[in-house]
Design an enzyme around this catalytic site. Structure first.
Site, PDB file in Angstrom:
ATOM      1  N   HIS A   5      11.869   0.893   1.646  1.00  0.00           N
ATOM      2  CA  HIS A   5      11.426  -0.491   1.867  1.00  0.00           C
ATOM      3  C   HIS A   5      12.397  -1.219   2.811  1.00  0.00           C
ATOM      4  O   HIS A   5      12.276  -2.414   3.021  1.00  0.00           O
ATOM      5  CB  HIS A   5      11.367  -1.259   0.546  1.00  0.00           C
ATOM      6  N   GLY A  16       0.800  -1.223   0.000  1.00  0.00           N
ATOM      7  CA  GLY A  16       0.000   0.000   0.000  1.00  0.00           C
ATOM      8  C   GLY A  16       0.832   1.272   0.000  1.00  0.00           C
ATOM      9  O   GLY A  16       0.318   2.358   0.292  1.00  0.00           O
ATOM     10  N   THR A  17       2.085   1.146  -0.394  1.00  0.00           N
ATOM     11  CA  THR A  17       3.000   2.297  -0.396  1.00  0.00           C
ATOM     12  C   THR A  17       2.483   3.439  -1.286  1.00  0.00           C
ATOM     13  O   THR A  17       2.450   4.601  -0.862  1.00  0.00           O
ATOM     14  CB  THR A  17       4.379   1.856  -0.944  1.00  0.00           C
ATOM     15  N   THR A  18       2.086   3.081  -2.499  1.00  0.00           N
ATOM     16  CA  THR A  18       1.653   4.103  -3.468  1.00  0.00           C
ATOM     17  C   THR A  18       0.426   4.849  -2.939  1.00  0.00           C
ATOM     18  O   THR A  18       0.319   6.075  -3.073  1.00  0.00           O
ATOM     19  CB  THR A  18       1.312   3.426  -4.816  1.00  0.00           C
ATOM     20  N   TRP A  19      -0.451   4.111  -2.328  1.00  0.00           N
ATOM     21  CA  TRP A  19      -1.667   4.704  -1.747  1.00  0.00           C
ATOM     22  C   TRP A  19      -1.305   5.654  -0.601  1.00  0.00           C
ATOM     23  O   TRP A  19      -1.768   6.795  -0.545  1.00  0.00           O
ATOM     24  CB  TRP A  19      -2.565   3.570  -1.256  1.00  0.00           C
ATOM     25  N   SER A  79       0.302  -9.749  -5.072  1.00  0.00           N
ATOM     26  CA  SER A  79       0.568  -8.445  -5.667  1.00  0.00           C
ATOM     27  C   SER A  79       2.037  -8.346  -6.106  1.00  0.00           C
ATOM     28  O   SER A  79       2.361  -7.873  -7.204  1.00  0.00           O
ATOM     29  CB  SER A  79       0.241  -7.354  -4.642  1.00  0.00           C
ATOM     30  N   ARG A 103      -3.085  -2.039  -9.680  1.00  0.00           N
ATOM     31  CA  ARG A 103      -3.618  -3.276 -10.247  1.00  0.00           C
ATOM     32  C   ARG A 103      -5.065  -3.389  -9.803  1.00  0.00           C
ATOM     33  O   ARG A 103      -5.921  -2.695 -10.298  1.00  0.00           O
ATOM     34  CB  ARG A 103      -2.732  -4.461  -9.803  1.00  0.00           C
ATOM     35  N   LYS A 104      -5.334  -4.236  -8.797  1.00  0.00           N
ATOM     36  CA  LYS A 104      -6.730  -4.384  -8.360  1.00  0.00           C
ATOM     37  C   LYS A 104      -7.054  -3.509  -7.150  1.00  0.00           C
ATOM     38  O   LYS A 104      -8.133  -2.958  -7.043  1.00  0.00           O
ATOM     39  CB  LYS A 104      -6.994  -5.835  -8.000  1.00  0.00           C
ATOM     40  N   GLY A 105      -6.128  -3.506  -6.198  1.00  0.00           N
ATOM     41  CA  GLY A 105      -6.359  -2.717  -4.988  1.00  0.00           C
ATOM     42  C   GLY A 105      -7.494  -3.248  -4.137  1.00  0.00           C
ATOM     43  O   GLY A 105      -8.322  -2.487  -3.638  1.00  0.00           O
TER      44      GLY A 105
HETATM   45  P1  PAP Z   1       5.357  -0.559  -4.032  1.00  0.00           P
HETATM   46  O1  PAP Z   1       5.773  -1.142  -2.741  1.00  0.00           O
HETATM   47  O2  PAP Z   1       6.137  -1.110  -5.193  1.00  0.00           O
HETATM   48  O3  PAP Z   1       5.344   0.931  -4.016  1.00  0.00           O
HETATM   49  P2  PAP Z   1       2.621  -0.729  -3.349  1.00  0.00           P
HETATM   50  O4  PAP Z   1       2.018   0.565  -3.742  1.00  0.00           O
HETATM   51  O5  PAP Z   1       2.986  -0.929  -1.927  1.00  0.00           O
HETATM   52  O6  PAP Z   1       3.857  -1.050  -4.283  1.00  0.00           O
HETATM   53  O7  PAP Z   1       1.619  -1.904  -3.710  1.00  0.00           O
HETATM   54  C1  PAP Z   1       0.858  -1.960  -4.873  1.00  0.00           C
HETATM   55  C2  PAP Z   1      -0.499  -2.484  -4.445  1.00  0.00           C
HETATM   56  O8  PAP Z   1      -1.280  -1.417  -3.916  1.00  0.00           O
HETATM   57  C3  PAP Z   1      -1.288  -3.041  -5.617  1.00  0.00           C
HETATM   58  O9  PAP Z   1      -2.127  -4.046  -5.068  1.00  0.00           O
HETATM   59  P3  PAP Z   1      -2.732  -5.243  -5.926  1.00  0.00           P
HETATM   60  O10 PAP Z   1      -1.624  -5.795  -6.744  1.00  0.00           O
HETATM   61  O11 PAP Z   1      -3.271  -6.224  -4.930  1.00  0.00           O
HETATM   62  O12 PAP Z   1      -3.813  -4.649  -6.744  1.00  0.00           O
HETATM   63  C4  PAP Z   1      -2.053  -1.815  -6.071  1.00  0.00           C
HETATM   64  O13 PAP Z   1      -3.177  -2.120  -6.856  1.00  0.00           O
HETATM   65  C5  PAP Z   1      -2.458  -1.246  -4.716  1.00  0.00           C
HETATM   66  N1  PAP Z   1      -2.775   0.180  -4.798  1.00  0.00           N
HETATM   67  C6  PAP Z   1      -2.130   1.144  -5.487  1.00  0.00           C
HETATM   68  N2  PAP Z   1      -2.733   2.322  -5.324  1.00  0.00           N
HETATM   69  C7  PAP Z   1      -3.796   2.107  -4.533  1.00  0.00           C
HETATM   70  C8  PAP Z   1      -4.828   2.949  -4.029  1.00  0.00           C
HETATM   71  N3  PAP Z   1      -4.879   4.236  -4.322  1.00  0.00           N
HETATM   72  N4  PAP Z   1      -5.766   2.386  -3.232  1.00  0.00           N
HETATM   73  C9  PAP Z   1      -5.742   1.076  -2.919  1.00  0.00           C
HETATM   74  N5  PAP Z   1      -4.800   0.224  -3.372  1.00  0.00           N
HETATM   75  C10 PAP Z   1      -3.831   0.733  -4.174  1.00  0.00           C
END
Ligand code: PAP
Length: 286
Positions: free
Chosen positions: A87, A22-25, A117, A246-248
């Protein structure tokens, strides 16, 4: 490089995480919260820049050898508070992060969704790195085995999470421990908590004007995924901007992994987290 040369400032806000939790979030939510006074919602830099371009990953974007930008000197040019990310496991953090007055926000996620993920992200990434052909043939099952056995780029998952969890219990004013699942279920209260933790609480007027809801909407995966800036292009040669969205959802791990893998991971989780006060919900569906 990062460990030896980075000096935290008292005002720094550092997001720490195991990849794919959830880093990007959290980068988006923190950026939008901290910058809400100078960037109203329709002028947010998040509309024009990928969240990873607004909150740099220290060991990679800043101090990494093979990457394009920025370089360490650019850290001095960032406005205060500097929003940064790592990280790195807790034990490997540069000393100044814990000894300075900076704040750390850790985001965690249940291991089943994290491993799935992580697998899809790595698959995309390594398809671009042609010399890593071997990995491209790696199945989700093989990737799961490595993850399960603690063979992961940033160290074993549970040790990563527990390092920060324990530190958050010892230093609650210094380290805020968040869970992806909690943010999903109750974003308003968690964004409020985040804002208070970093010293910019929402005023009653902001609350009544719906500022928190606006931030949540701006940073929702649905919204970010559809922005042109996040739909195409790469940074640092290999990283597809869209691969961060991706899915989130909660529960993708259960959907994609065989029941025996889910059972093993849940058992391992029980063992690793026993007596720590930390738990993850792995069975809920979104
Ligand atoms: P990183 O460590 O490489 O930065 P990170 O953002 O932690 O990646 O993880 C990506 C996951 O967060 C993805 O999950 P998934 O593969 O299960 O779908 C991505 O979809 C999800 N993600 C990115 N942005 C959001 C958001 N705004 N809200 C909820 N989930 C999100």
């Amino acid at each position: 490089m990062f460990q030896r040369h980075f000096h935290a400032q008292d005002t720094d806000l550092i997001i720490a995480s195991h990849p794919k939790t959830g880093t990007t979030w959290l980068k988006s939510l923190l950026f939008a919260t901290v910058n809400r006074f100078n960037q109203p919602k329709n002028e947010s830099a998040l509309l024009k820049h990928h969240p990873h371009e607004l909150v740099y990953r220290l060991e990679n974007n800043v101090y990494g050898e093979a990457f394009e930008y920025p370089r360490p000197q650019h850290l001095n040019e960032l406005p205060s508070p500097r929003l940064l990310n790592t990280h790195m496991p807790y034990n490997s953090l540069p000393g100044s992060i814990m000894s300075s007055g900076c704040r750390v926000l850790y985001i965690s996620r249940n291991p089943l969704d994290t491993v799935v993920s992580f697998y899809y992200f790595m698959l995309d990434l390594l398809k671009k790195m042609v010399h890593e052909k071997q990995f491209i043939n790696t199945s989700l099952e093989d990737f799961f085995e490595d993850f399960y056995n603690g063979r992961s780029v940033h160290g074993p998952f549970f040790e990563h999470v527990l390092g920060y969890w324990k530190a958050s219990l010892e230093h609650p004013d210094k380290l805020l421990f968040l869970k992806y699942e909690d943010l999903k279920k109750d974003p308003v209260n968690h964004v409020k908590k985040l804002a208070e933790f970093v010293g910019v609480p929402f005023s009653p007027q902001e609350e009544s004007e719906g500022v928190i809801q606006d931030i949540i909407q701006l940073c929702s995966i649905k919204n970010l995924k559809e922005l042109e800036v996040n739909k195409s292009g790469v940074f640092n040669k290999y990283y597809d901007k869209k691969s961060y969205f991706r899915k989130g959802e909660i529960g993708d791990g259960i959907q994609q992994l065989a029941p025996s893998m889910v059972e093993r991971m849940n058992k391992l989780m029980e063992e690793k987290l026993e007596g720590t006060g930390l738990s993850f919900e792995c069975i809920s569906q979104s």
